[in-house]
Design a protein around this motif. Structure first.
Motif, PDB file in Angstrom:
ATOM      1  N   GLY A 166       0.813  -1.214   0.000  1.00 45.95           N
ATOM      2  CA  GLY A 166       0.000   0.000   0.000  1.00 45.95           C
ATOM      3  C   GLY A 166       0.843   1.260   0.000  1.00 45.95           C
ATOM      4  N   ALA A 167       1.957   1.224   0.724  1.00 50.13           N
ATOM      5  CA  ALA A 167       2.836   2.394   0.762  1.00 50.13           C
ATOM      6  C   ALA A 167       3.370   2.720  -0.626  1.00 50.13           C
ATOM      7  N   THR A 168       3.793   1.694  -1.359  1.00 53.07           N
ATOM      8  CA  THR A 168       4.282   1.925  -2.723  1.00 53.07           C
ATOM      9  C   THR A 168       3.208   2.554  -3.592  1.00 53.07           C
ATOM     10  N   MET A 169       1.971   2.148  -3.420  1.00 56.87           N
ATOM     11  CA  MET A 169       0.877   2.663  -4.241  1.00 56.87           C
ATOM     12  C   MET A 169       0.704   4.173  -4.113  1.00 56.87           C
ATOM     13  N   VAL A 170       0.994   4.701  -2.920  1.00 58.11           N
ATOM     14  CA  VAL A 170       0.844   6.147  -2.720  1.00 58.11           C
ATOM     15  C   VAL A 170       2.176   6.876  -2.842  1.00 58.11           C
ATOM     16  N   GLY A 171       3.233   6.163  -3.204  1.00 58.36           N
ATOM     17  CA  GLY A 171       4.520   6.800  -3.426  1.00 58.36           C
ATOM     18  C   GLY A 171       5.377   6.937  -2.187  1.00 58.36           C
ATOM     19  N   ALA A 172       5.124   6.116  -1.169  1.00 57.17           N
ATOM     20  CA  ALA A 172       5.930   6.155   0.051  1.00 57.17           C
ATOM     21  C   ALA A 172       6.875   4.954   0.082  1.00 57.17           C
ATOM     22  N   GLY A 173       7.993   5.108   0.750  1.00 58.81           N
ATOM     23  CA  GLY A 173       8.937   4.011   0.861  1.00 58.81           C
ATOM     24  C   GLY A 173       9.703   3.768  -0.423  1.00 58.81           C
ATOM     25  N   ASN A 174      10.156   2.536  -0.598  1.00 57.52           N
ATOM     26  CA  ASN A 174      10.974   2.175  -1.752  1.00 57.52           C
ATOM     27  C   ASN A 174      10.342   1.046  -2.547  1.00 57.52           C
ATOM     28  N   ALA A 175      10.723   0.975  -3.811  1.00 51.99           N
ATOM     29  CA  ALA A 175      10.229  -0.071  -4.701  1.00 51.99           C
ATOM     30  C   ALA A 175      11.290  -0.343  -5.754  1.00 51.99           C
ATOM     31  N   TYR A 176      11.101  -1.424  -6.471  1.00 49.98           N
ATOM     32  CA  TYR A 176      11.944  -1.741  -7.622  1.00 49.98           C
ATOM     33  C   TYR A 176      11.142  -1.480  -8.887  1.00 49.98           C
ATOM     34  N   TYR A 177      11.715  -0.666  -9.755  1.00 46.45           N
ATOM     35  CA  TYR A 177      11.079  -0.431 -11.055  1.00 46.45           C
ATOM     36  C   TYR A 177      11.854  -1.207 -12.110  1.00 46.45           C
ATOM     37  N   GLN A 178      11.213  -2.258 -12.621  1.00 47.95           N
ATOM     38  CA  GLN A 178      11.852  -3.129 -13.608  1.00 47.95           C
ATOM     39  C   GLN A 178      13.217  -3.607 -13.120  1.00 47.95           C
ATOM     40  N   GLY A 179      13.254  -3.968 -11.825  1.00 45.31           N
ATOM     41  CA  GLY A 179      14.441  -4.572 -11.233  1.00 45.31           C
ATOM     42  C   GLY A 179      15.416  -3.608 -10.596  1.00 45.31           C
TER      43      GLY A 179
ATOM     44  N   ARG B 222      16.151  -0.586  -7.840  1.00 47.10           N
ATOM     45  CA  ARG B 222      15.612  -0.011  -6.609  1.00 47.10           C
ATOM     46  C   ARG B 222      15.652   1.509  -6.666  1.00 47.10           C
ATOM     47  N   MET B 223      14.566   2.120  -6.138  1.00 50.23           N
ATOM     48  CA  MET B 223      14.450   3.576  -6.111  1.00 50.23           C
ATOM     49  C   MET B 223      13.300   3.950  -5.185  1.00 50.23           C
ATOM     50  N   PRO B 224      13.153   5.236  -4.857  1.00 53.09           N
ATOM     51  CA  PRO B 224      11.967   5.643  -4.098  1.00 53.09           C
ATOM     52  C   PRO B 224      10.690   5.275  -4.865  1.00 53.09           C
ATOM     53  N   ALA B 225       9.675   4.870  -4.131  1.00 48.13           N
ATOM     54  CA  ALA B 225       8.431   4.451  -4.772  1.00 48.13           C
ATOM     55  C   ALA B 225       7.829   5.575  -5.607  1.00 48.13           C
ATOM     56  N   ALA B 226       7.961   6.807  -5.136  1.00 43.86           N
ATOM     57  CA  ALA B 226       7.425   7.943  -5.887  1.00 43.86           C
ATOM     58  C   ALA B 226       8.084   8.047  -7.258  1.00 43.86           C
TER      59      ALA B 226
END
Length: 374
Positions: free
Chosen positions: A191-204, A206-210
């Motif tokens: 859920g945090a990634t969905m609103v742009g909070a925290g971190n995520a991997y974009y196509q492998g 890692r970067m801020p979710a936003a």
């Protein structure tokens, strides 16, 4: 087991170095799995989780969730108490969060702000280590995308779950934090990634979710209603991993049967234990099935020719292998059957059922349950 043992030992030793991240290779990115809520298979989970297949919802599945969402809002407007919506959850279940119509200007603003705050703070939920396999996170997402079609999620939440999979935005998820009856912790990170909070991997990567949302051309989600509970109240983290386990176990068992057939050939063994009359004396479905499967692999072999030097009875390690392997297949099938039910039904609390009425069952017409009818 070895994986979790290594995690436990690392935690006990105070290790802080994260495991290397293993992104998927999206070889099936041109394939789309259509989710209905009813017939998601183990192979389809693997196609999405490991090989990058995309997902879509049927119009009926999308509408089912939208109808449940509308019913949830109407229930609150009519003064019906709804757990984890206008009433609190857990120890706060007797506390009213708001009263009246959720779409009134005052309540709408309150719910929008409340939901956004919950989703943002969930970037810090759960306990490490982080999940290092992209396929595990994608497996839990596709299972939840399928089961959430039975829940009262807002249309934008439903769509955002698809977006994460299709744009390959993979949230950084903590591996621990489930309460045992639901995988709340891991899904709060989603859920945090969905609103742009925290971190995520974009196509492998890692970067801020936003930043990941921005690169995919997506605006941060604007959650509403009871979207926090609709996303989090699920067992899809465990179920997604179960689907991957079932796929790998099926492959291992298939190889085991083939290896058994090769062993019998190599040892000039007796095929009589696999034959139909012998199997008929012990009519256990999966044991008989495995014996017939191995027997078919051996069809045409020299083992069916007369050989006076062939031993009349093989060692137990050979002659009873189909019994052990048939038992393993039986256990696999039992787990598969319950996993398929879990993957294709609601596991949410509270239950919202569109179309149910007090006439459907005697208990629904009693005063206790009638109070929840809208």
């Amino acid at each position: 087991g070895a994986f979790w043992l290594s995690v436990s030992l690392a935690a006990a030793a105070g290790a802080t170095t994260p495991s290397p991240y293993h992104p998927i290779t999206p070889t099936l990115a041109d394939k789309t799995i259509v989710l209905t809520g009813h017939d998601l298979t183990i192979d389809q989970v693997v196609d999405v989780a490991r090989h990058g297949a995309k997902v879509a919802l049927t119009p009926e599945a999308r509408q089912r969730s939208a109808d449940a969402h509308a019913l949830l809002l109407e229930a609150a407007a009519e003064g019906v108490s709804v757990y984890w919506f206008n009433r609190g959850s857990g120890s706060g279940r007797e506390r009213f969060i708001f009263t009246g119509d959720p779409l009134s200007p005052k309540n709408k603003k309150f719910l929008e702000e409340r939901q956004l705050a919950i989703f943002r703070r969930d970037a810090l939920a759960g306990l490490g280590p982080e999940i290092s396999e992209e396929e595990i996170v994608r497996a839990m997402l596709v299972v939840r995308a399928n089961t959430m079609t039975f829940e009262a999620a807002s249309p934008q939440l439903t769509q955002r779950l698809l977006d994460l999979l299709n744009d390959r935005i993979t949230p950084v998820v903590q591996s621990r934090g489930t309460v045992g009856e639901g995988d709340l912790g891991p899904f709060t990170n989603v859920g945090a990634t969905m609103v742009g909070a925290g971190n995520a991997y974009y196509q492998g990567v890692r970067m801020p979710a936003a930043e990941a949302l921005k690169r995919a051309g997506l605006e941060p989600l604007a959650p509403f209603g009871a979207d926090d509970s609709e996303l989090e109240s699920t067992n899809s983290y465990a179920t997604g991993q179960t689907a991957l386990l079932l796929y790998d176990a099926r492959e291992a068992l298939s190889w085991t049967d083939l290896i058994y057939a090769i062993d019998l050939n190599a040892m000039n063994s007796s095929v009589s234990p696999l034959s139909q009359p012998v199997q008929a004396n012990r009519p256990f479905k999966w044991l008989n099935w495995d014996a017939a499967r191995v027997l078919d692999m051996l069809k045409g072999s020299y083992l069916f020719e007369r050989d006076d030097k062939r031993i009349i009875q093989d060692p137990e390690s050979l002659r009873a292998s189909s019994i052990r392997q048939g038992s393993a297949w039986h256990a696999w099938a039992q787990l598969r059957d319950v996993a398929l039910i879990q993957m294709n039904s609601s596991d949410h609390n509270p239950a919202v059922r569109v179309g149910a009425s007090p006439q459907d069952s005697w208990e629904l017409s009693t005063p206790q349950l009638a109070q929840f009818y809208v």
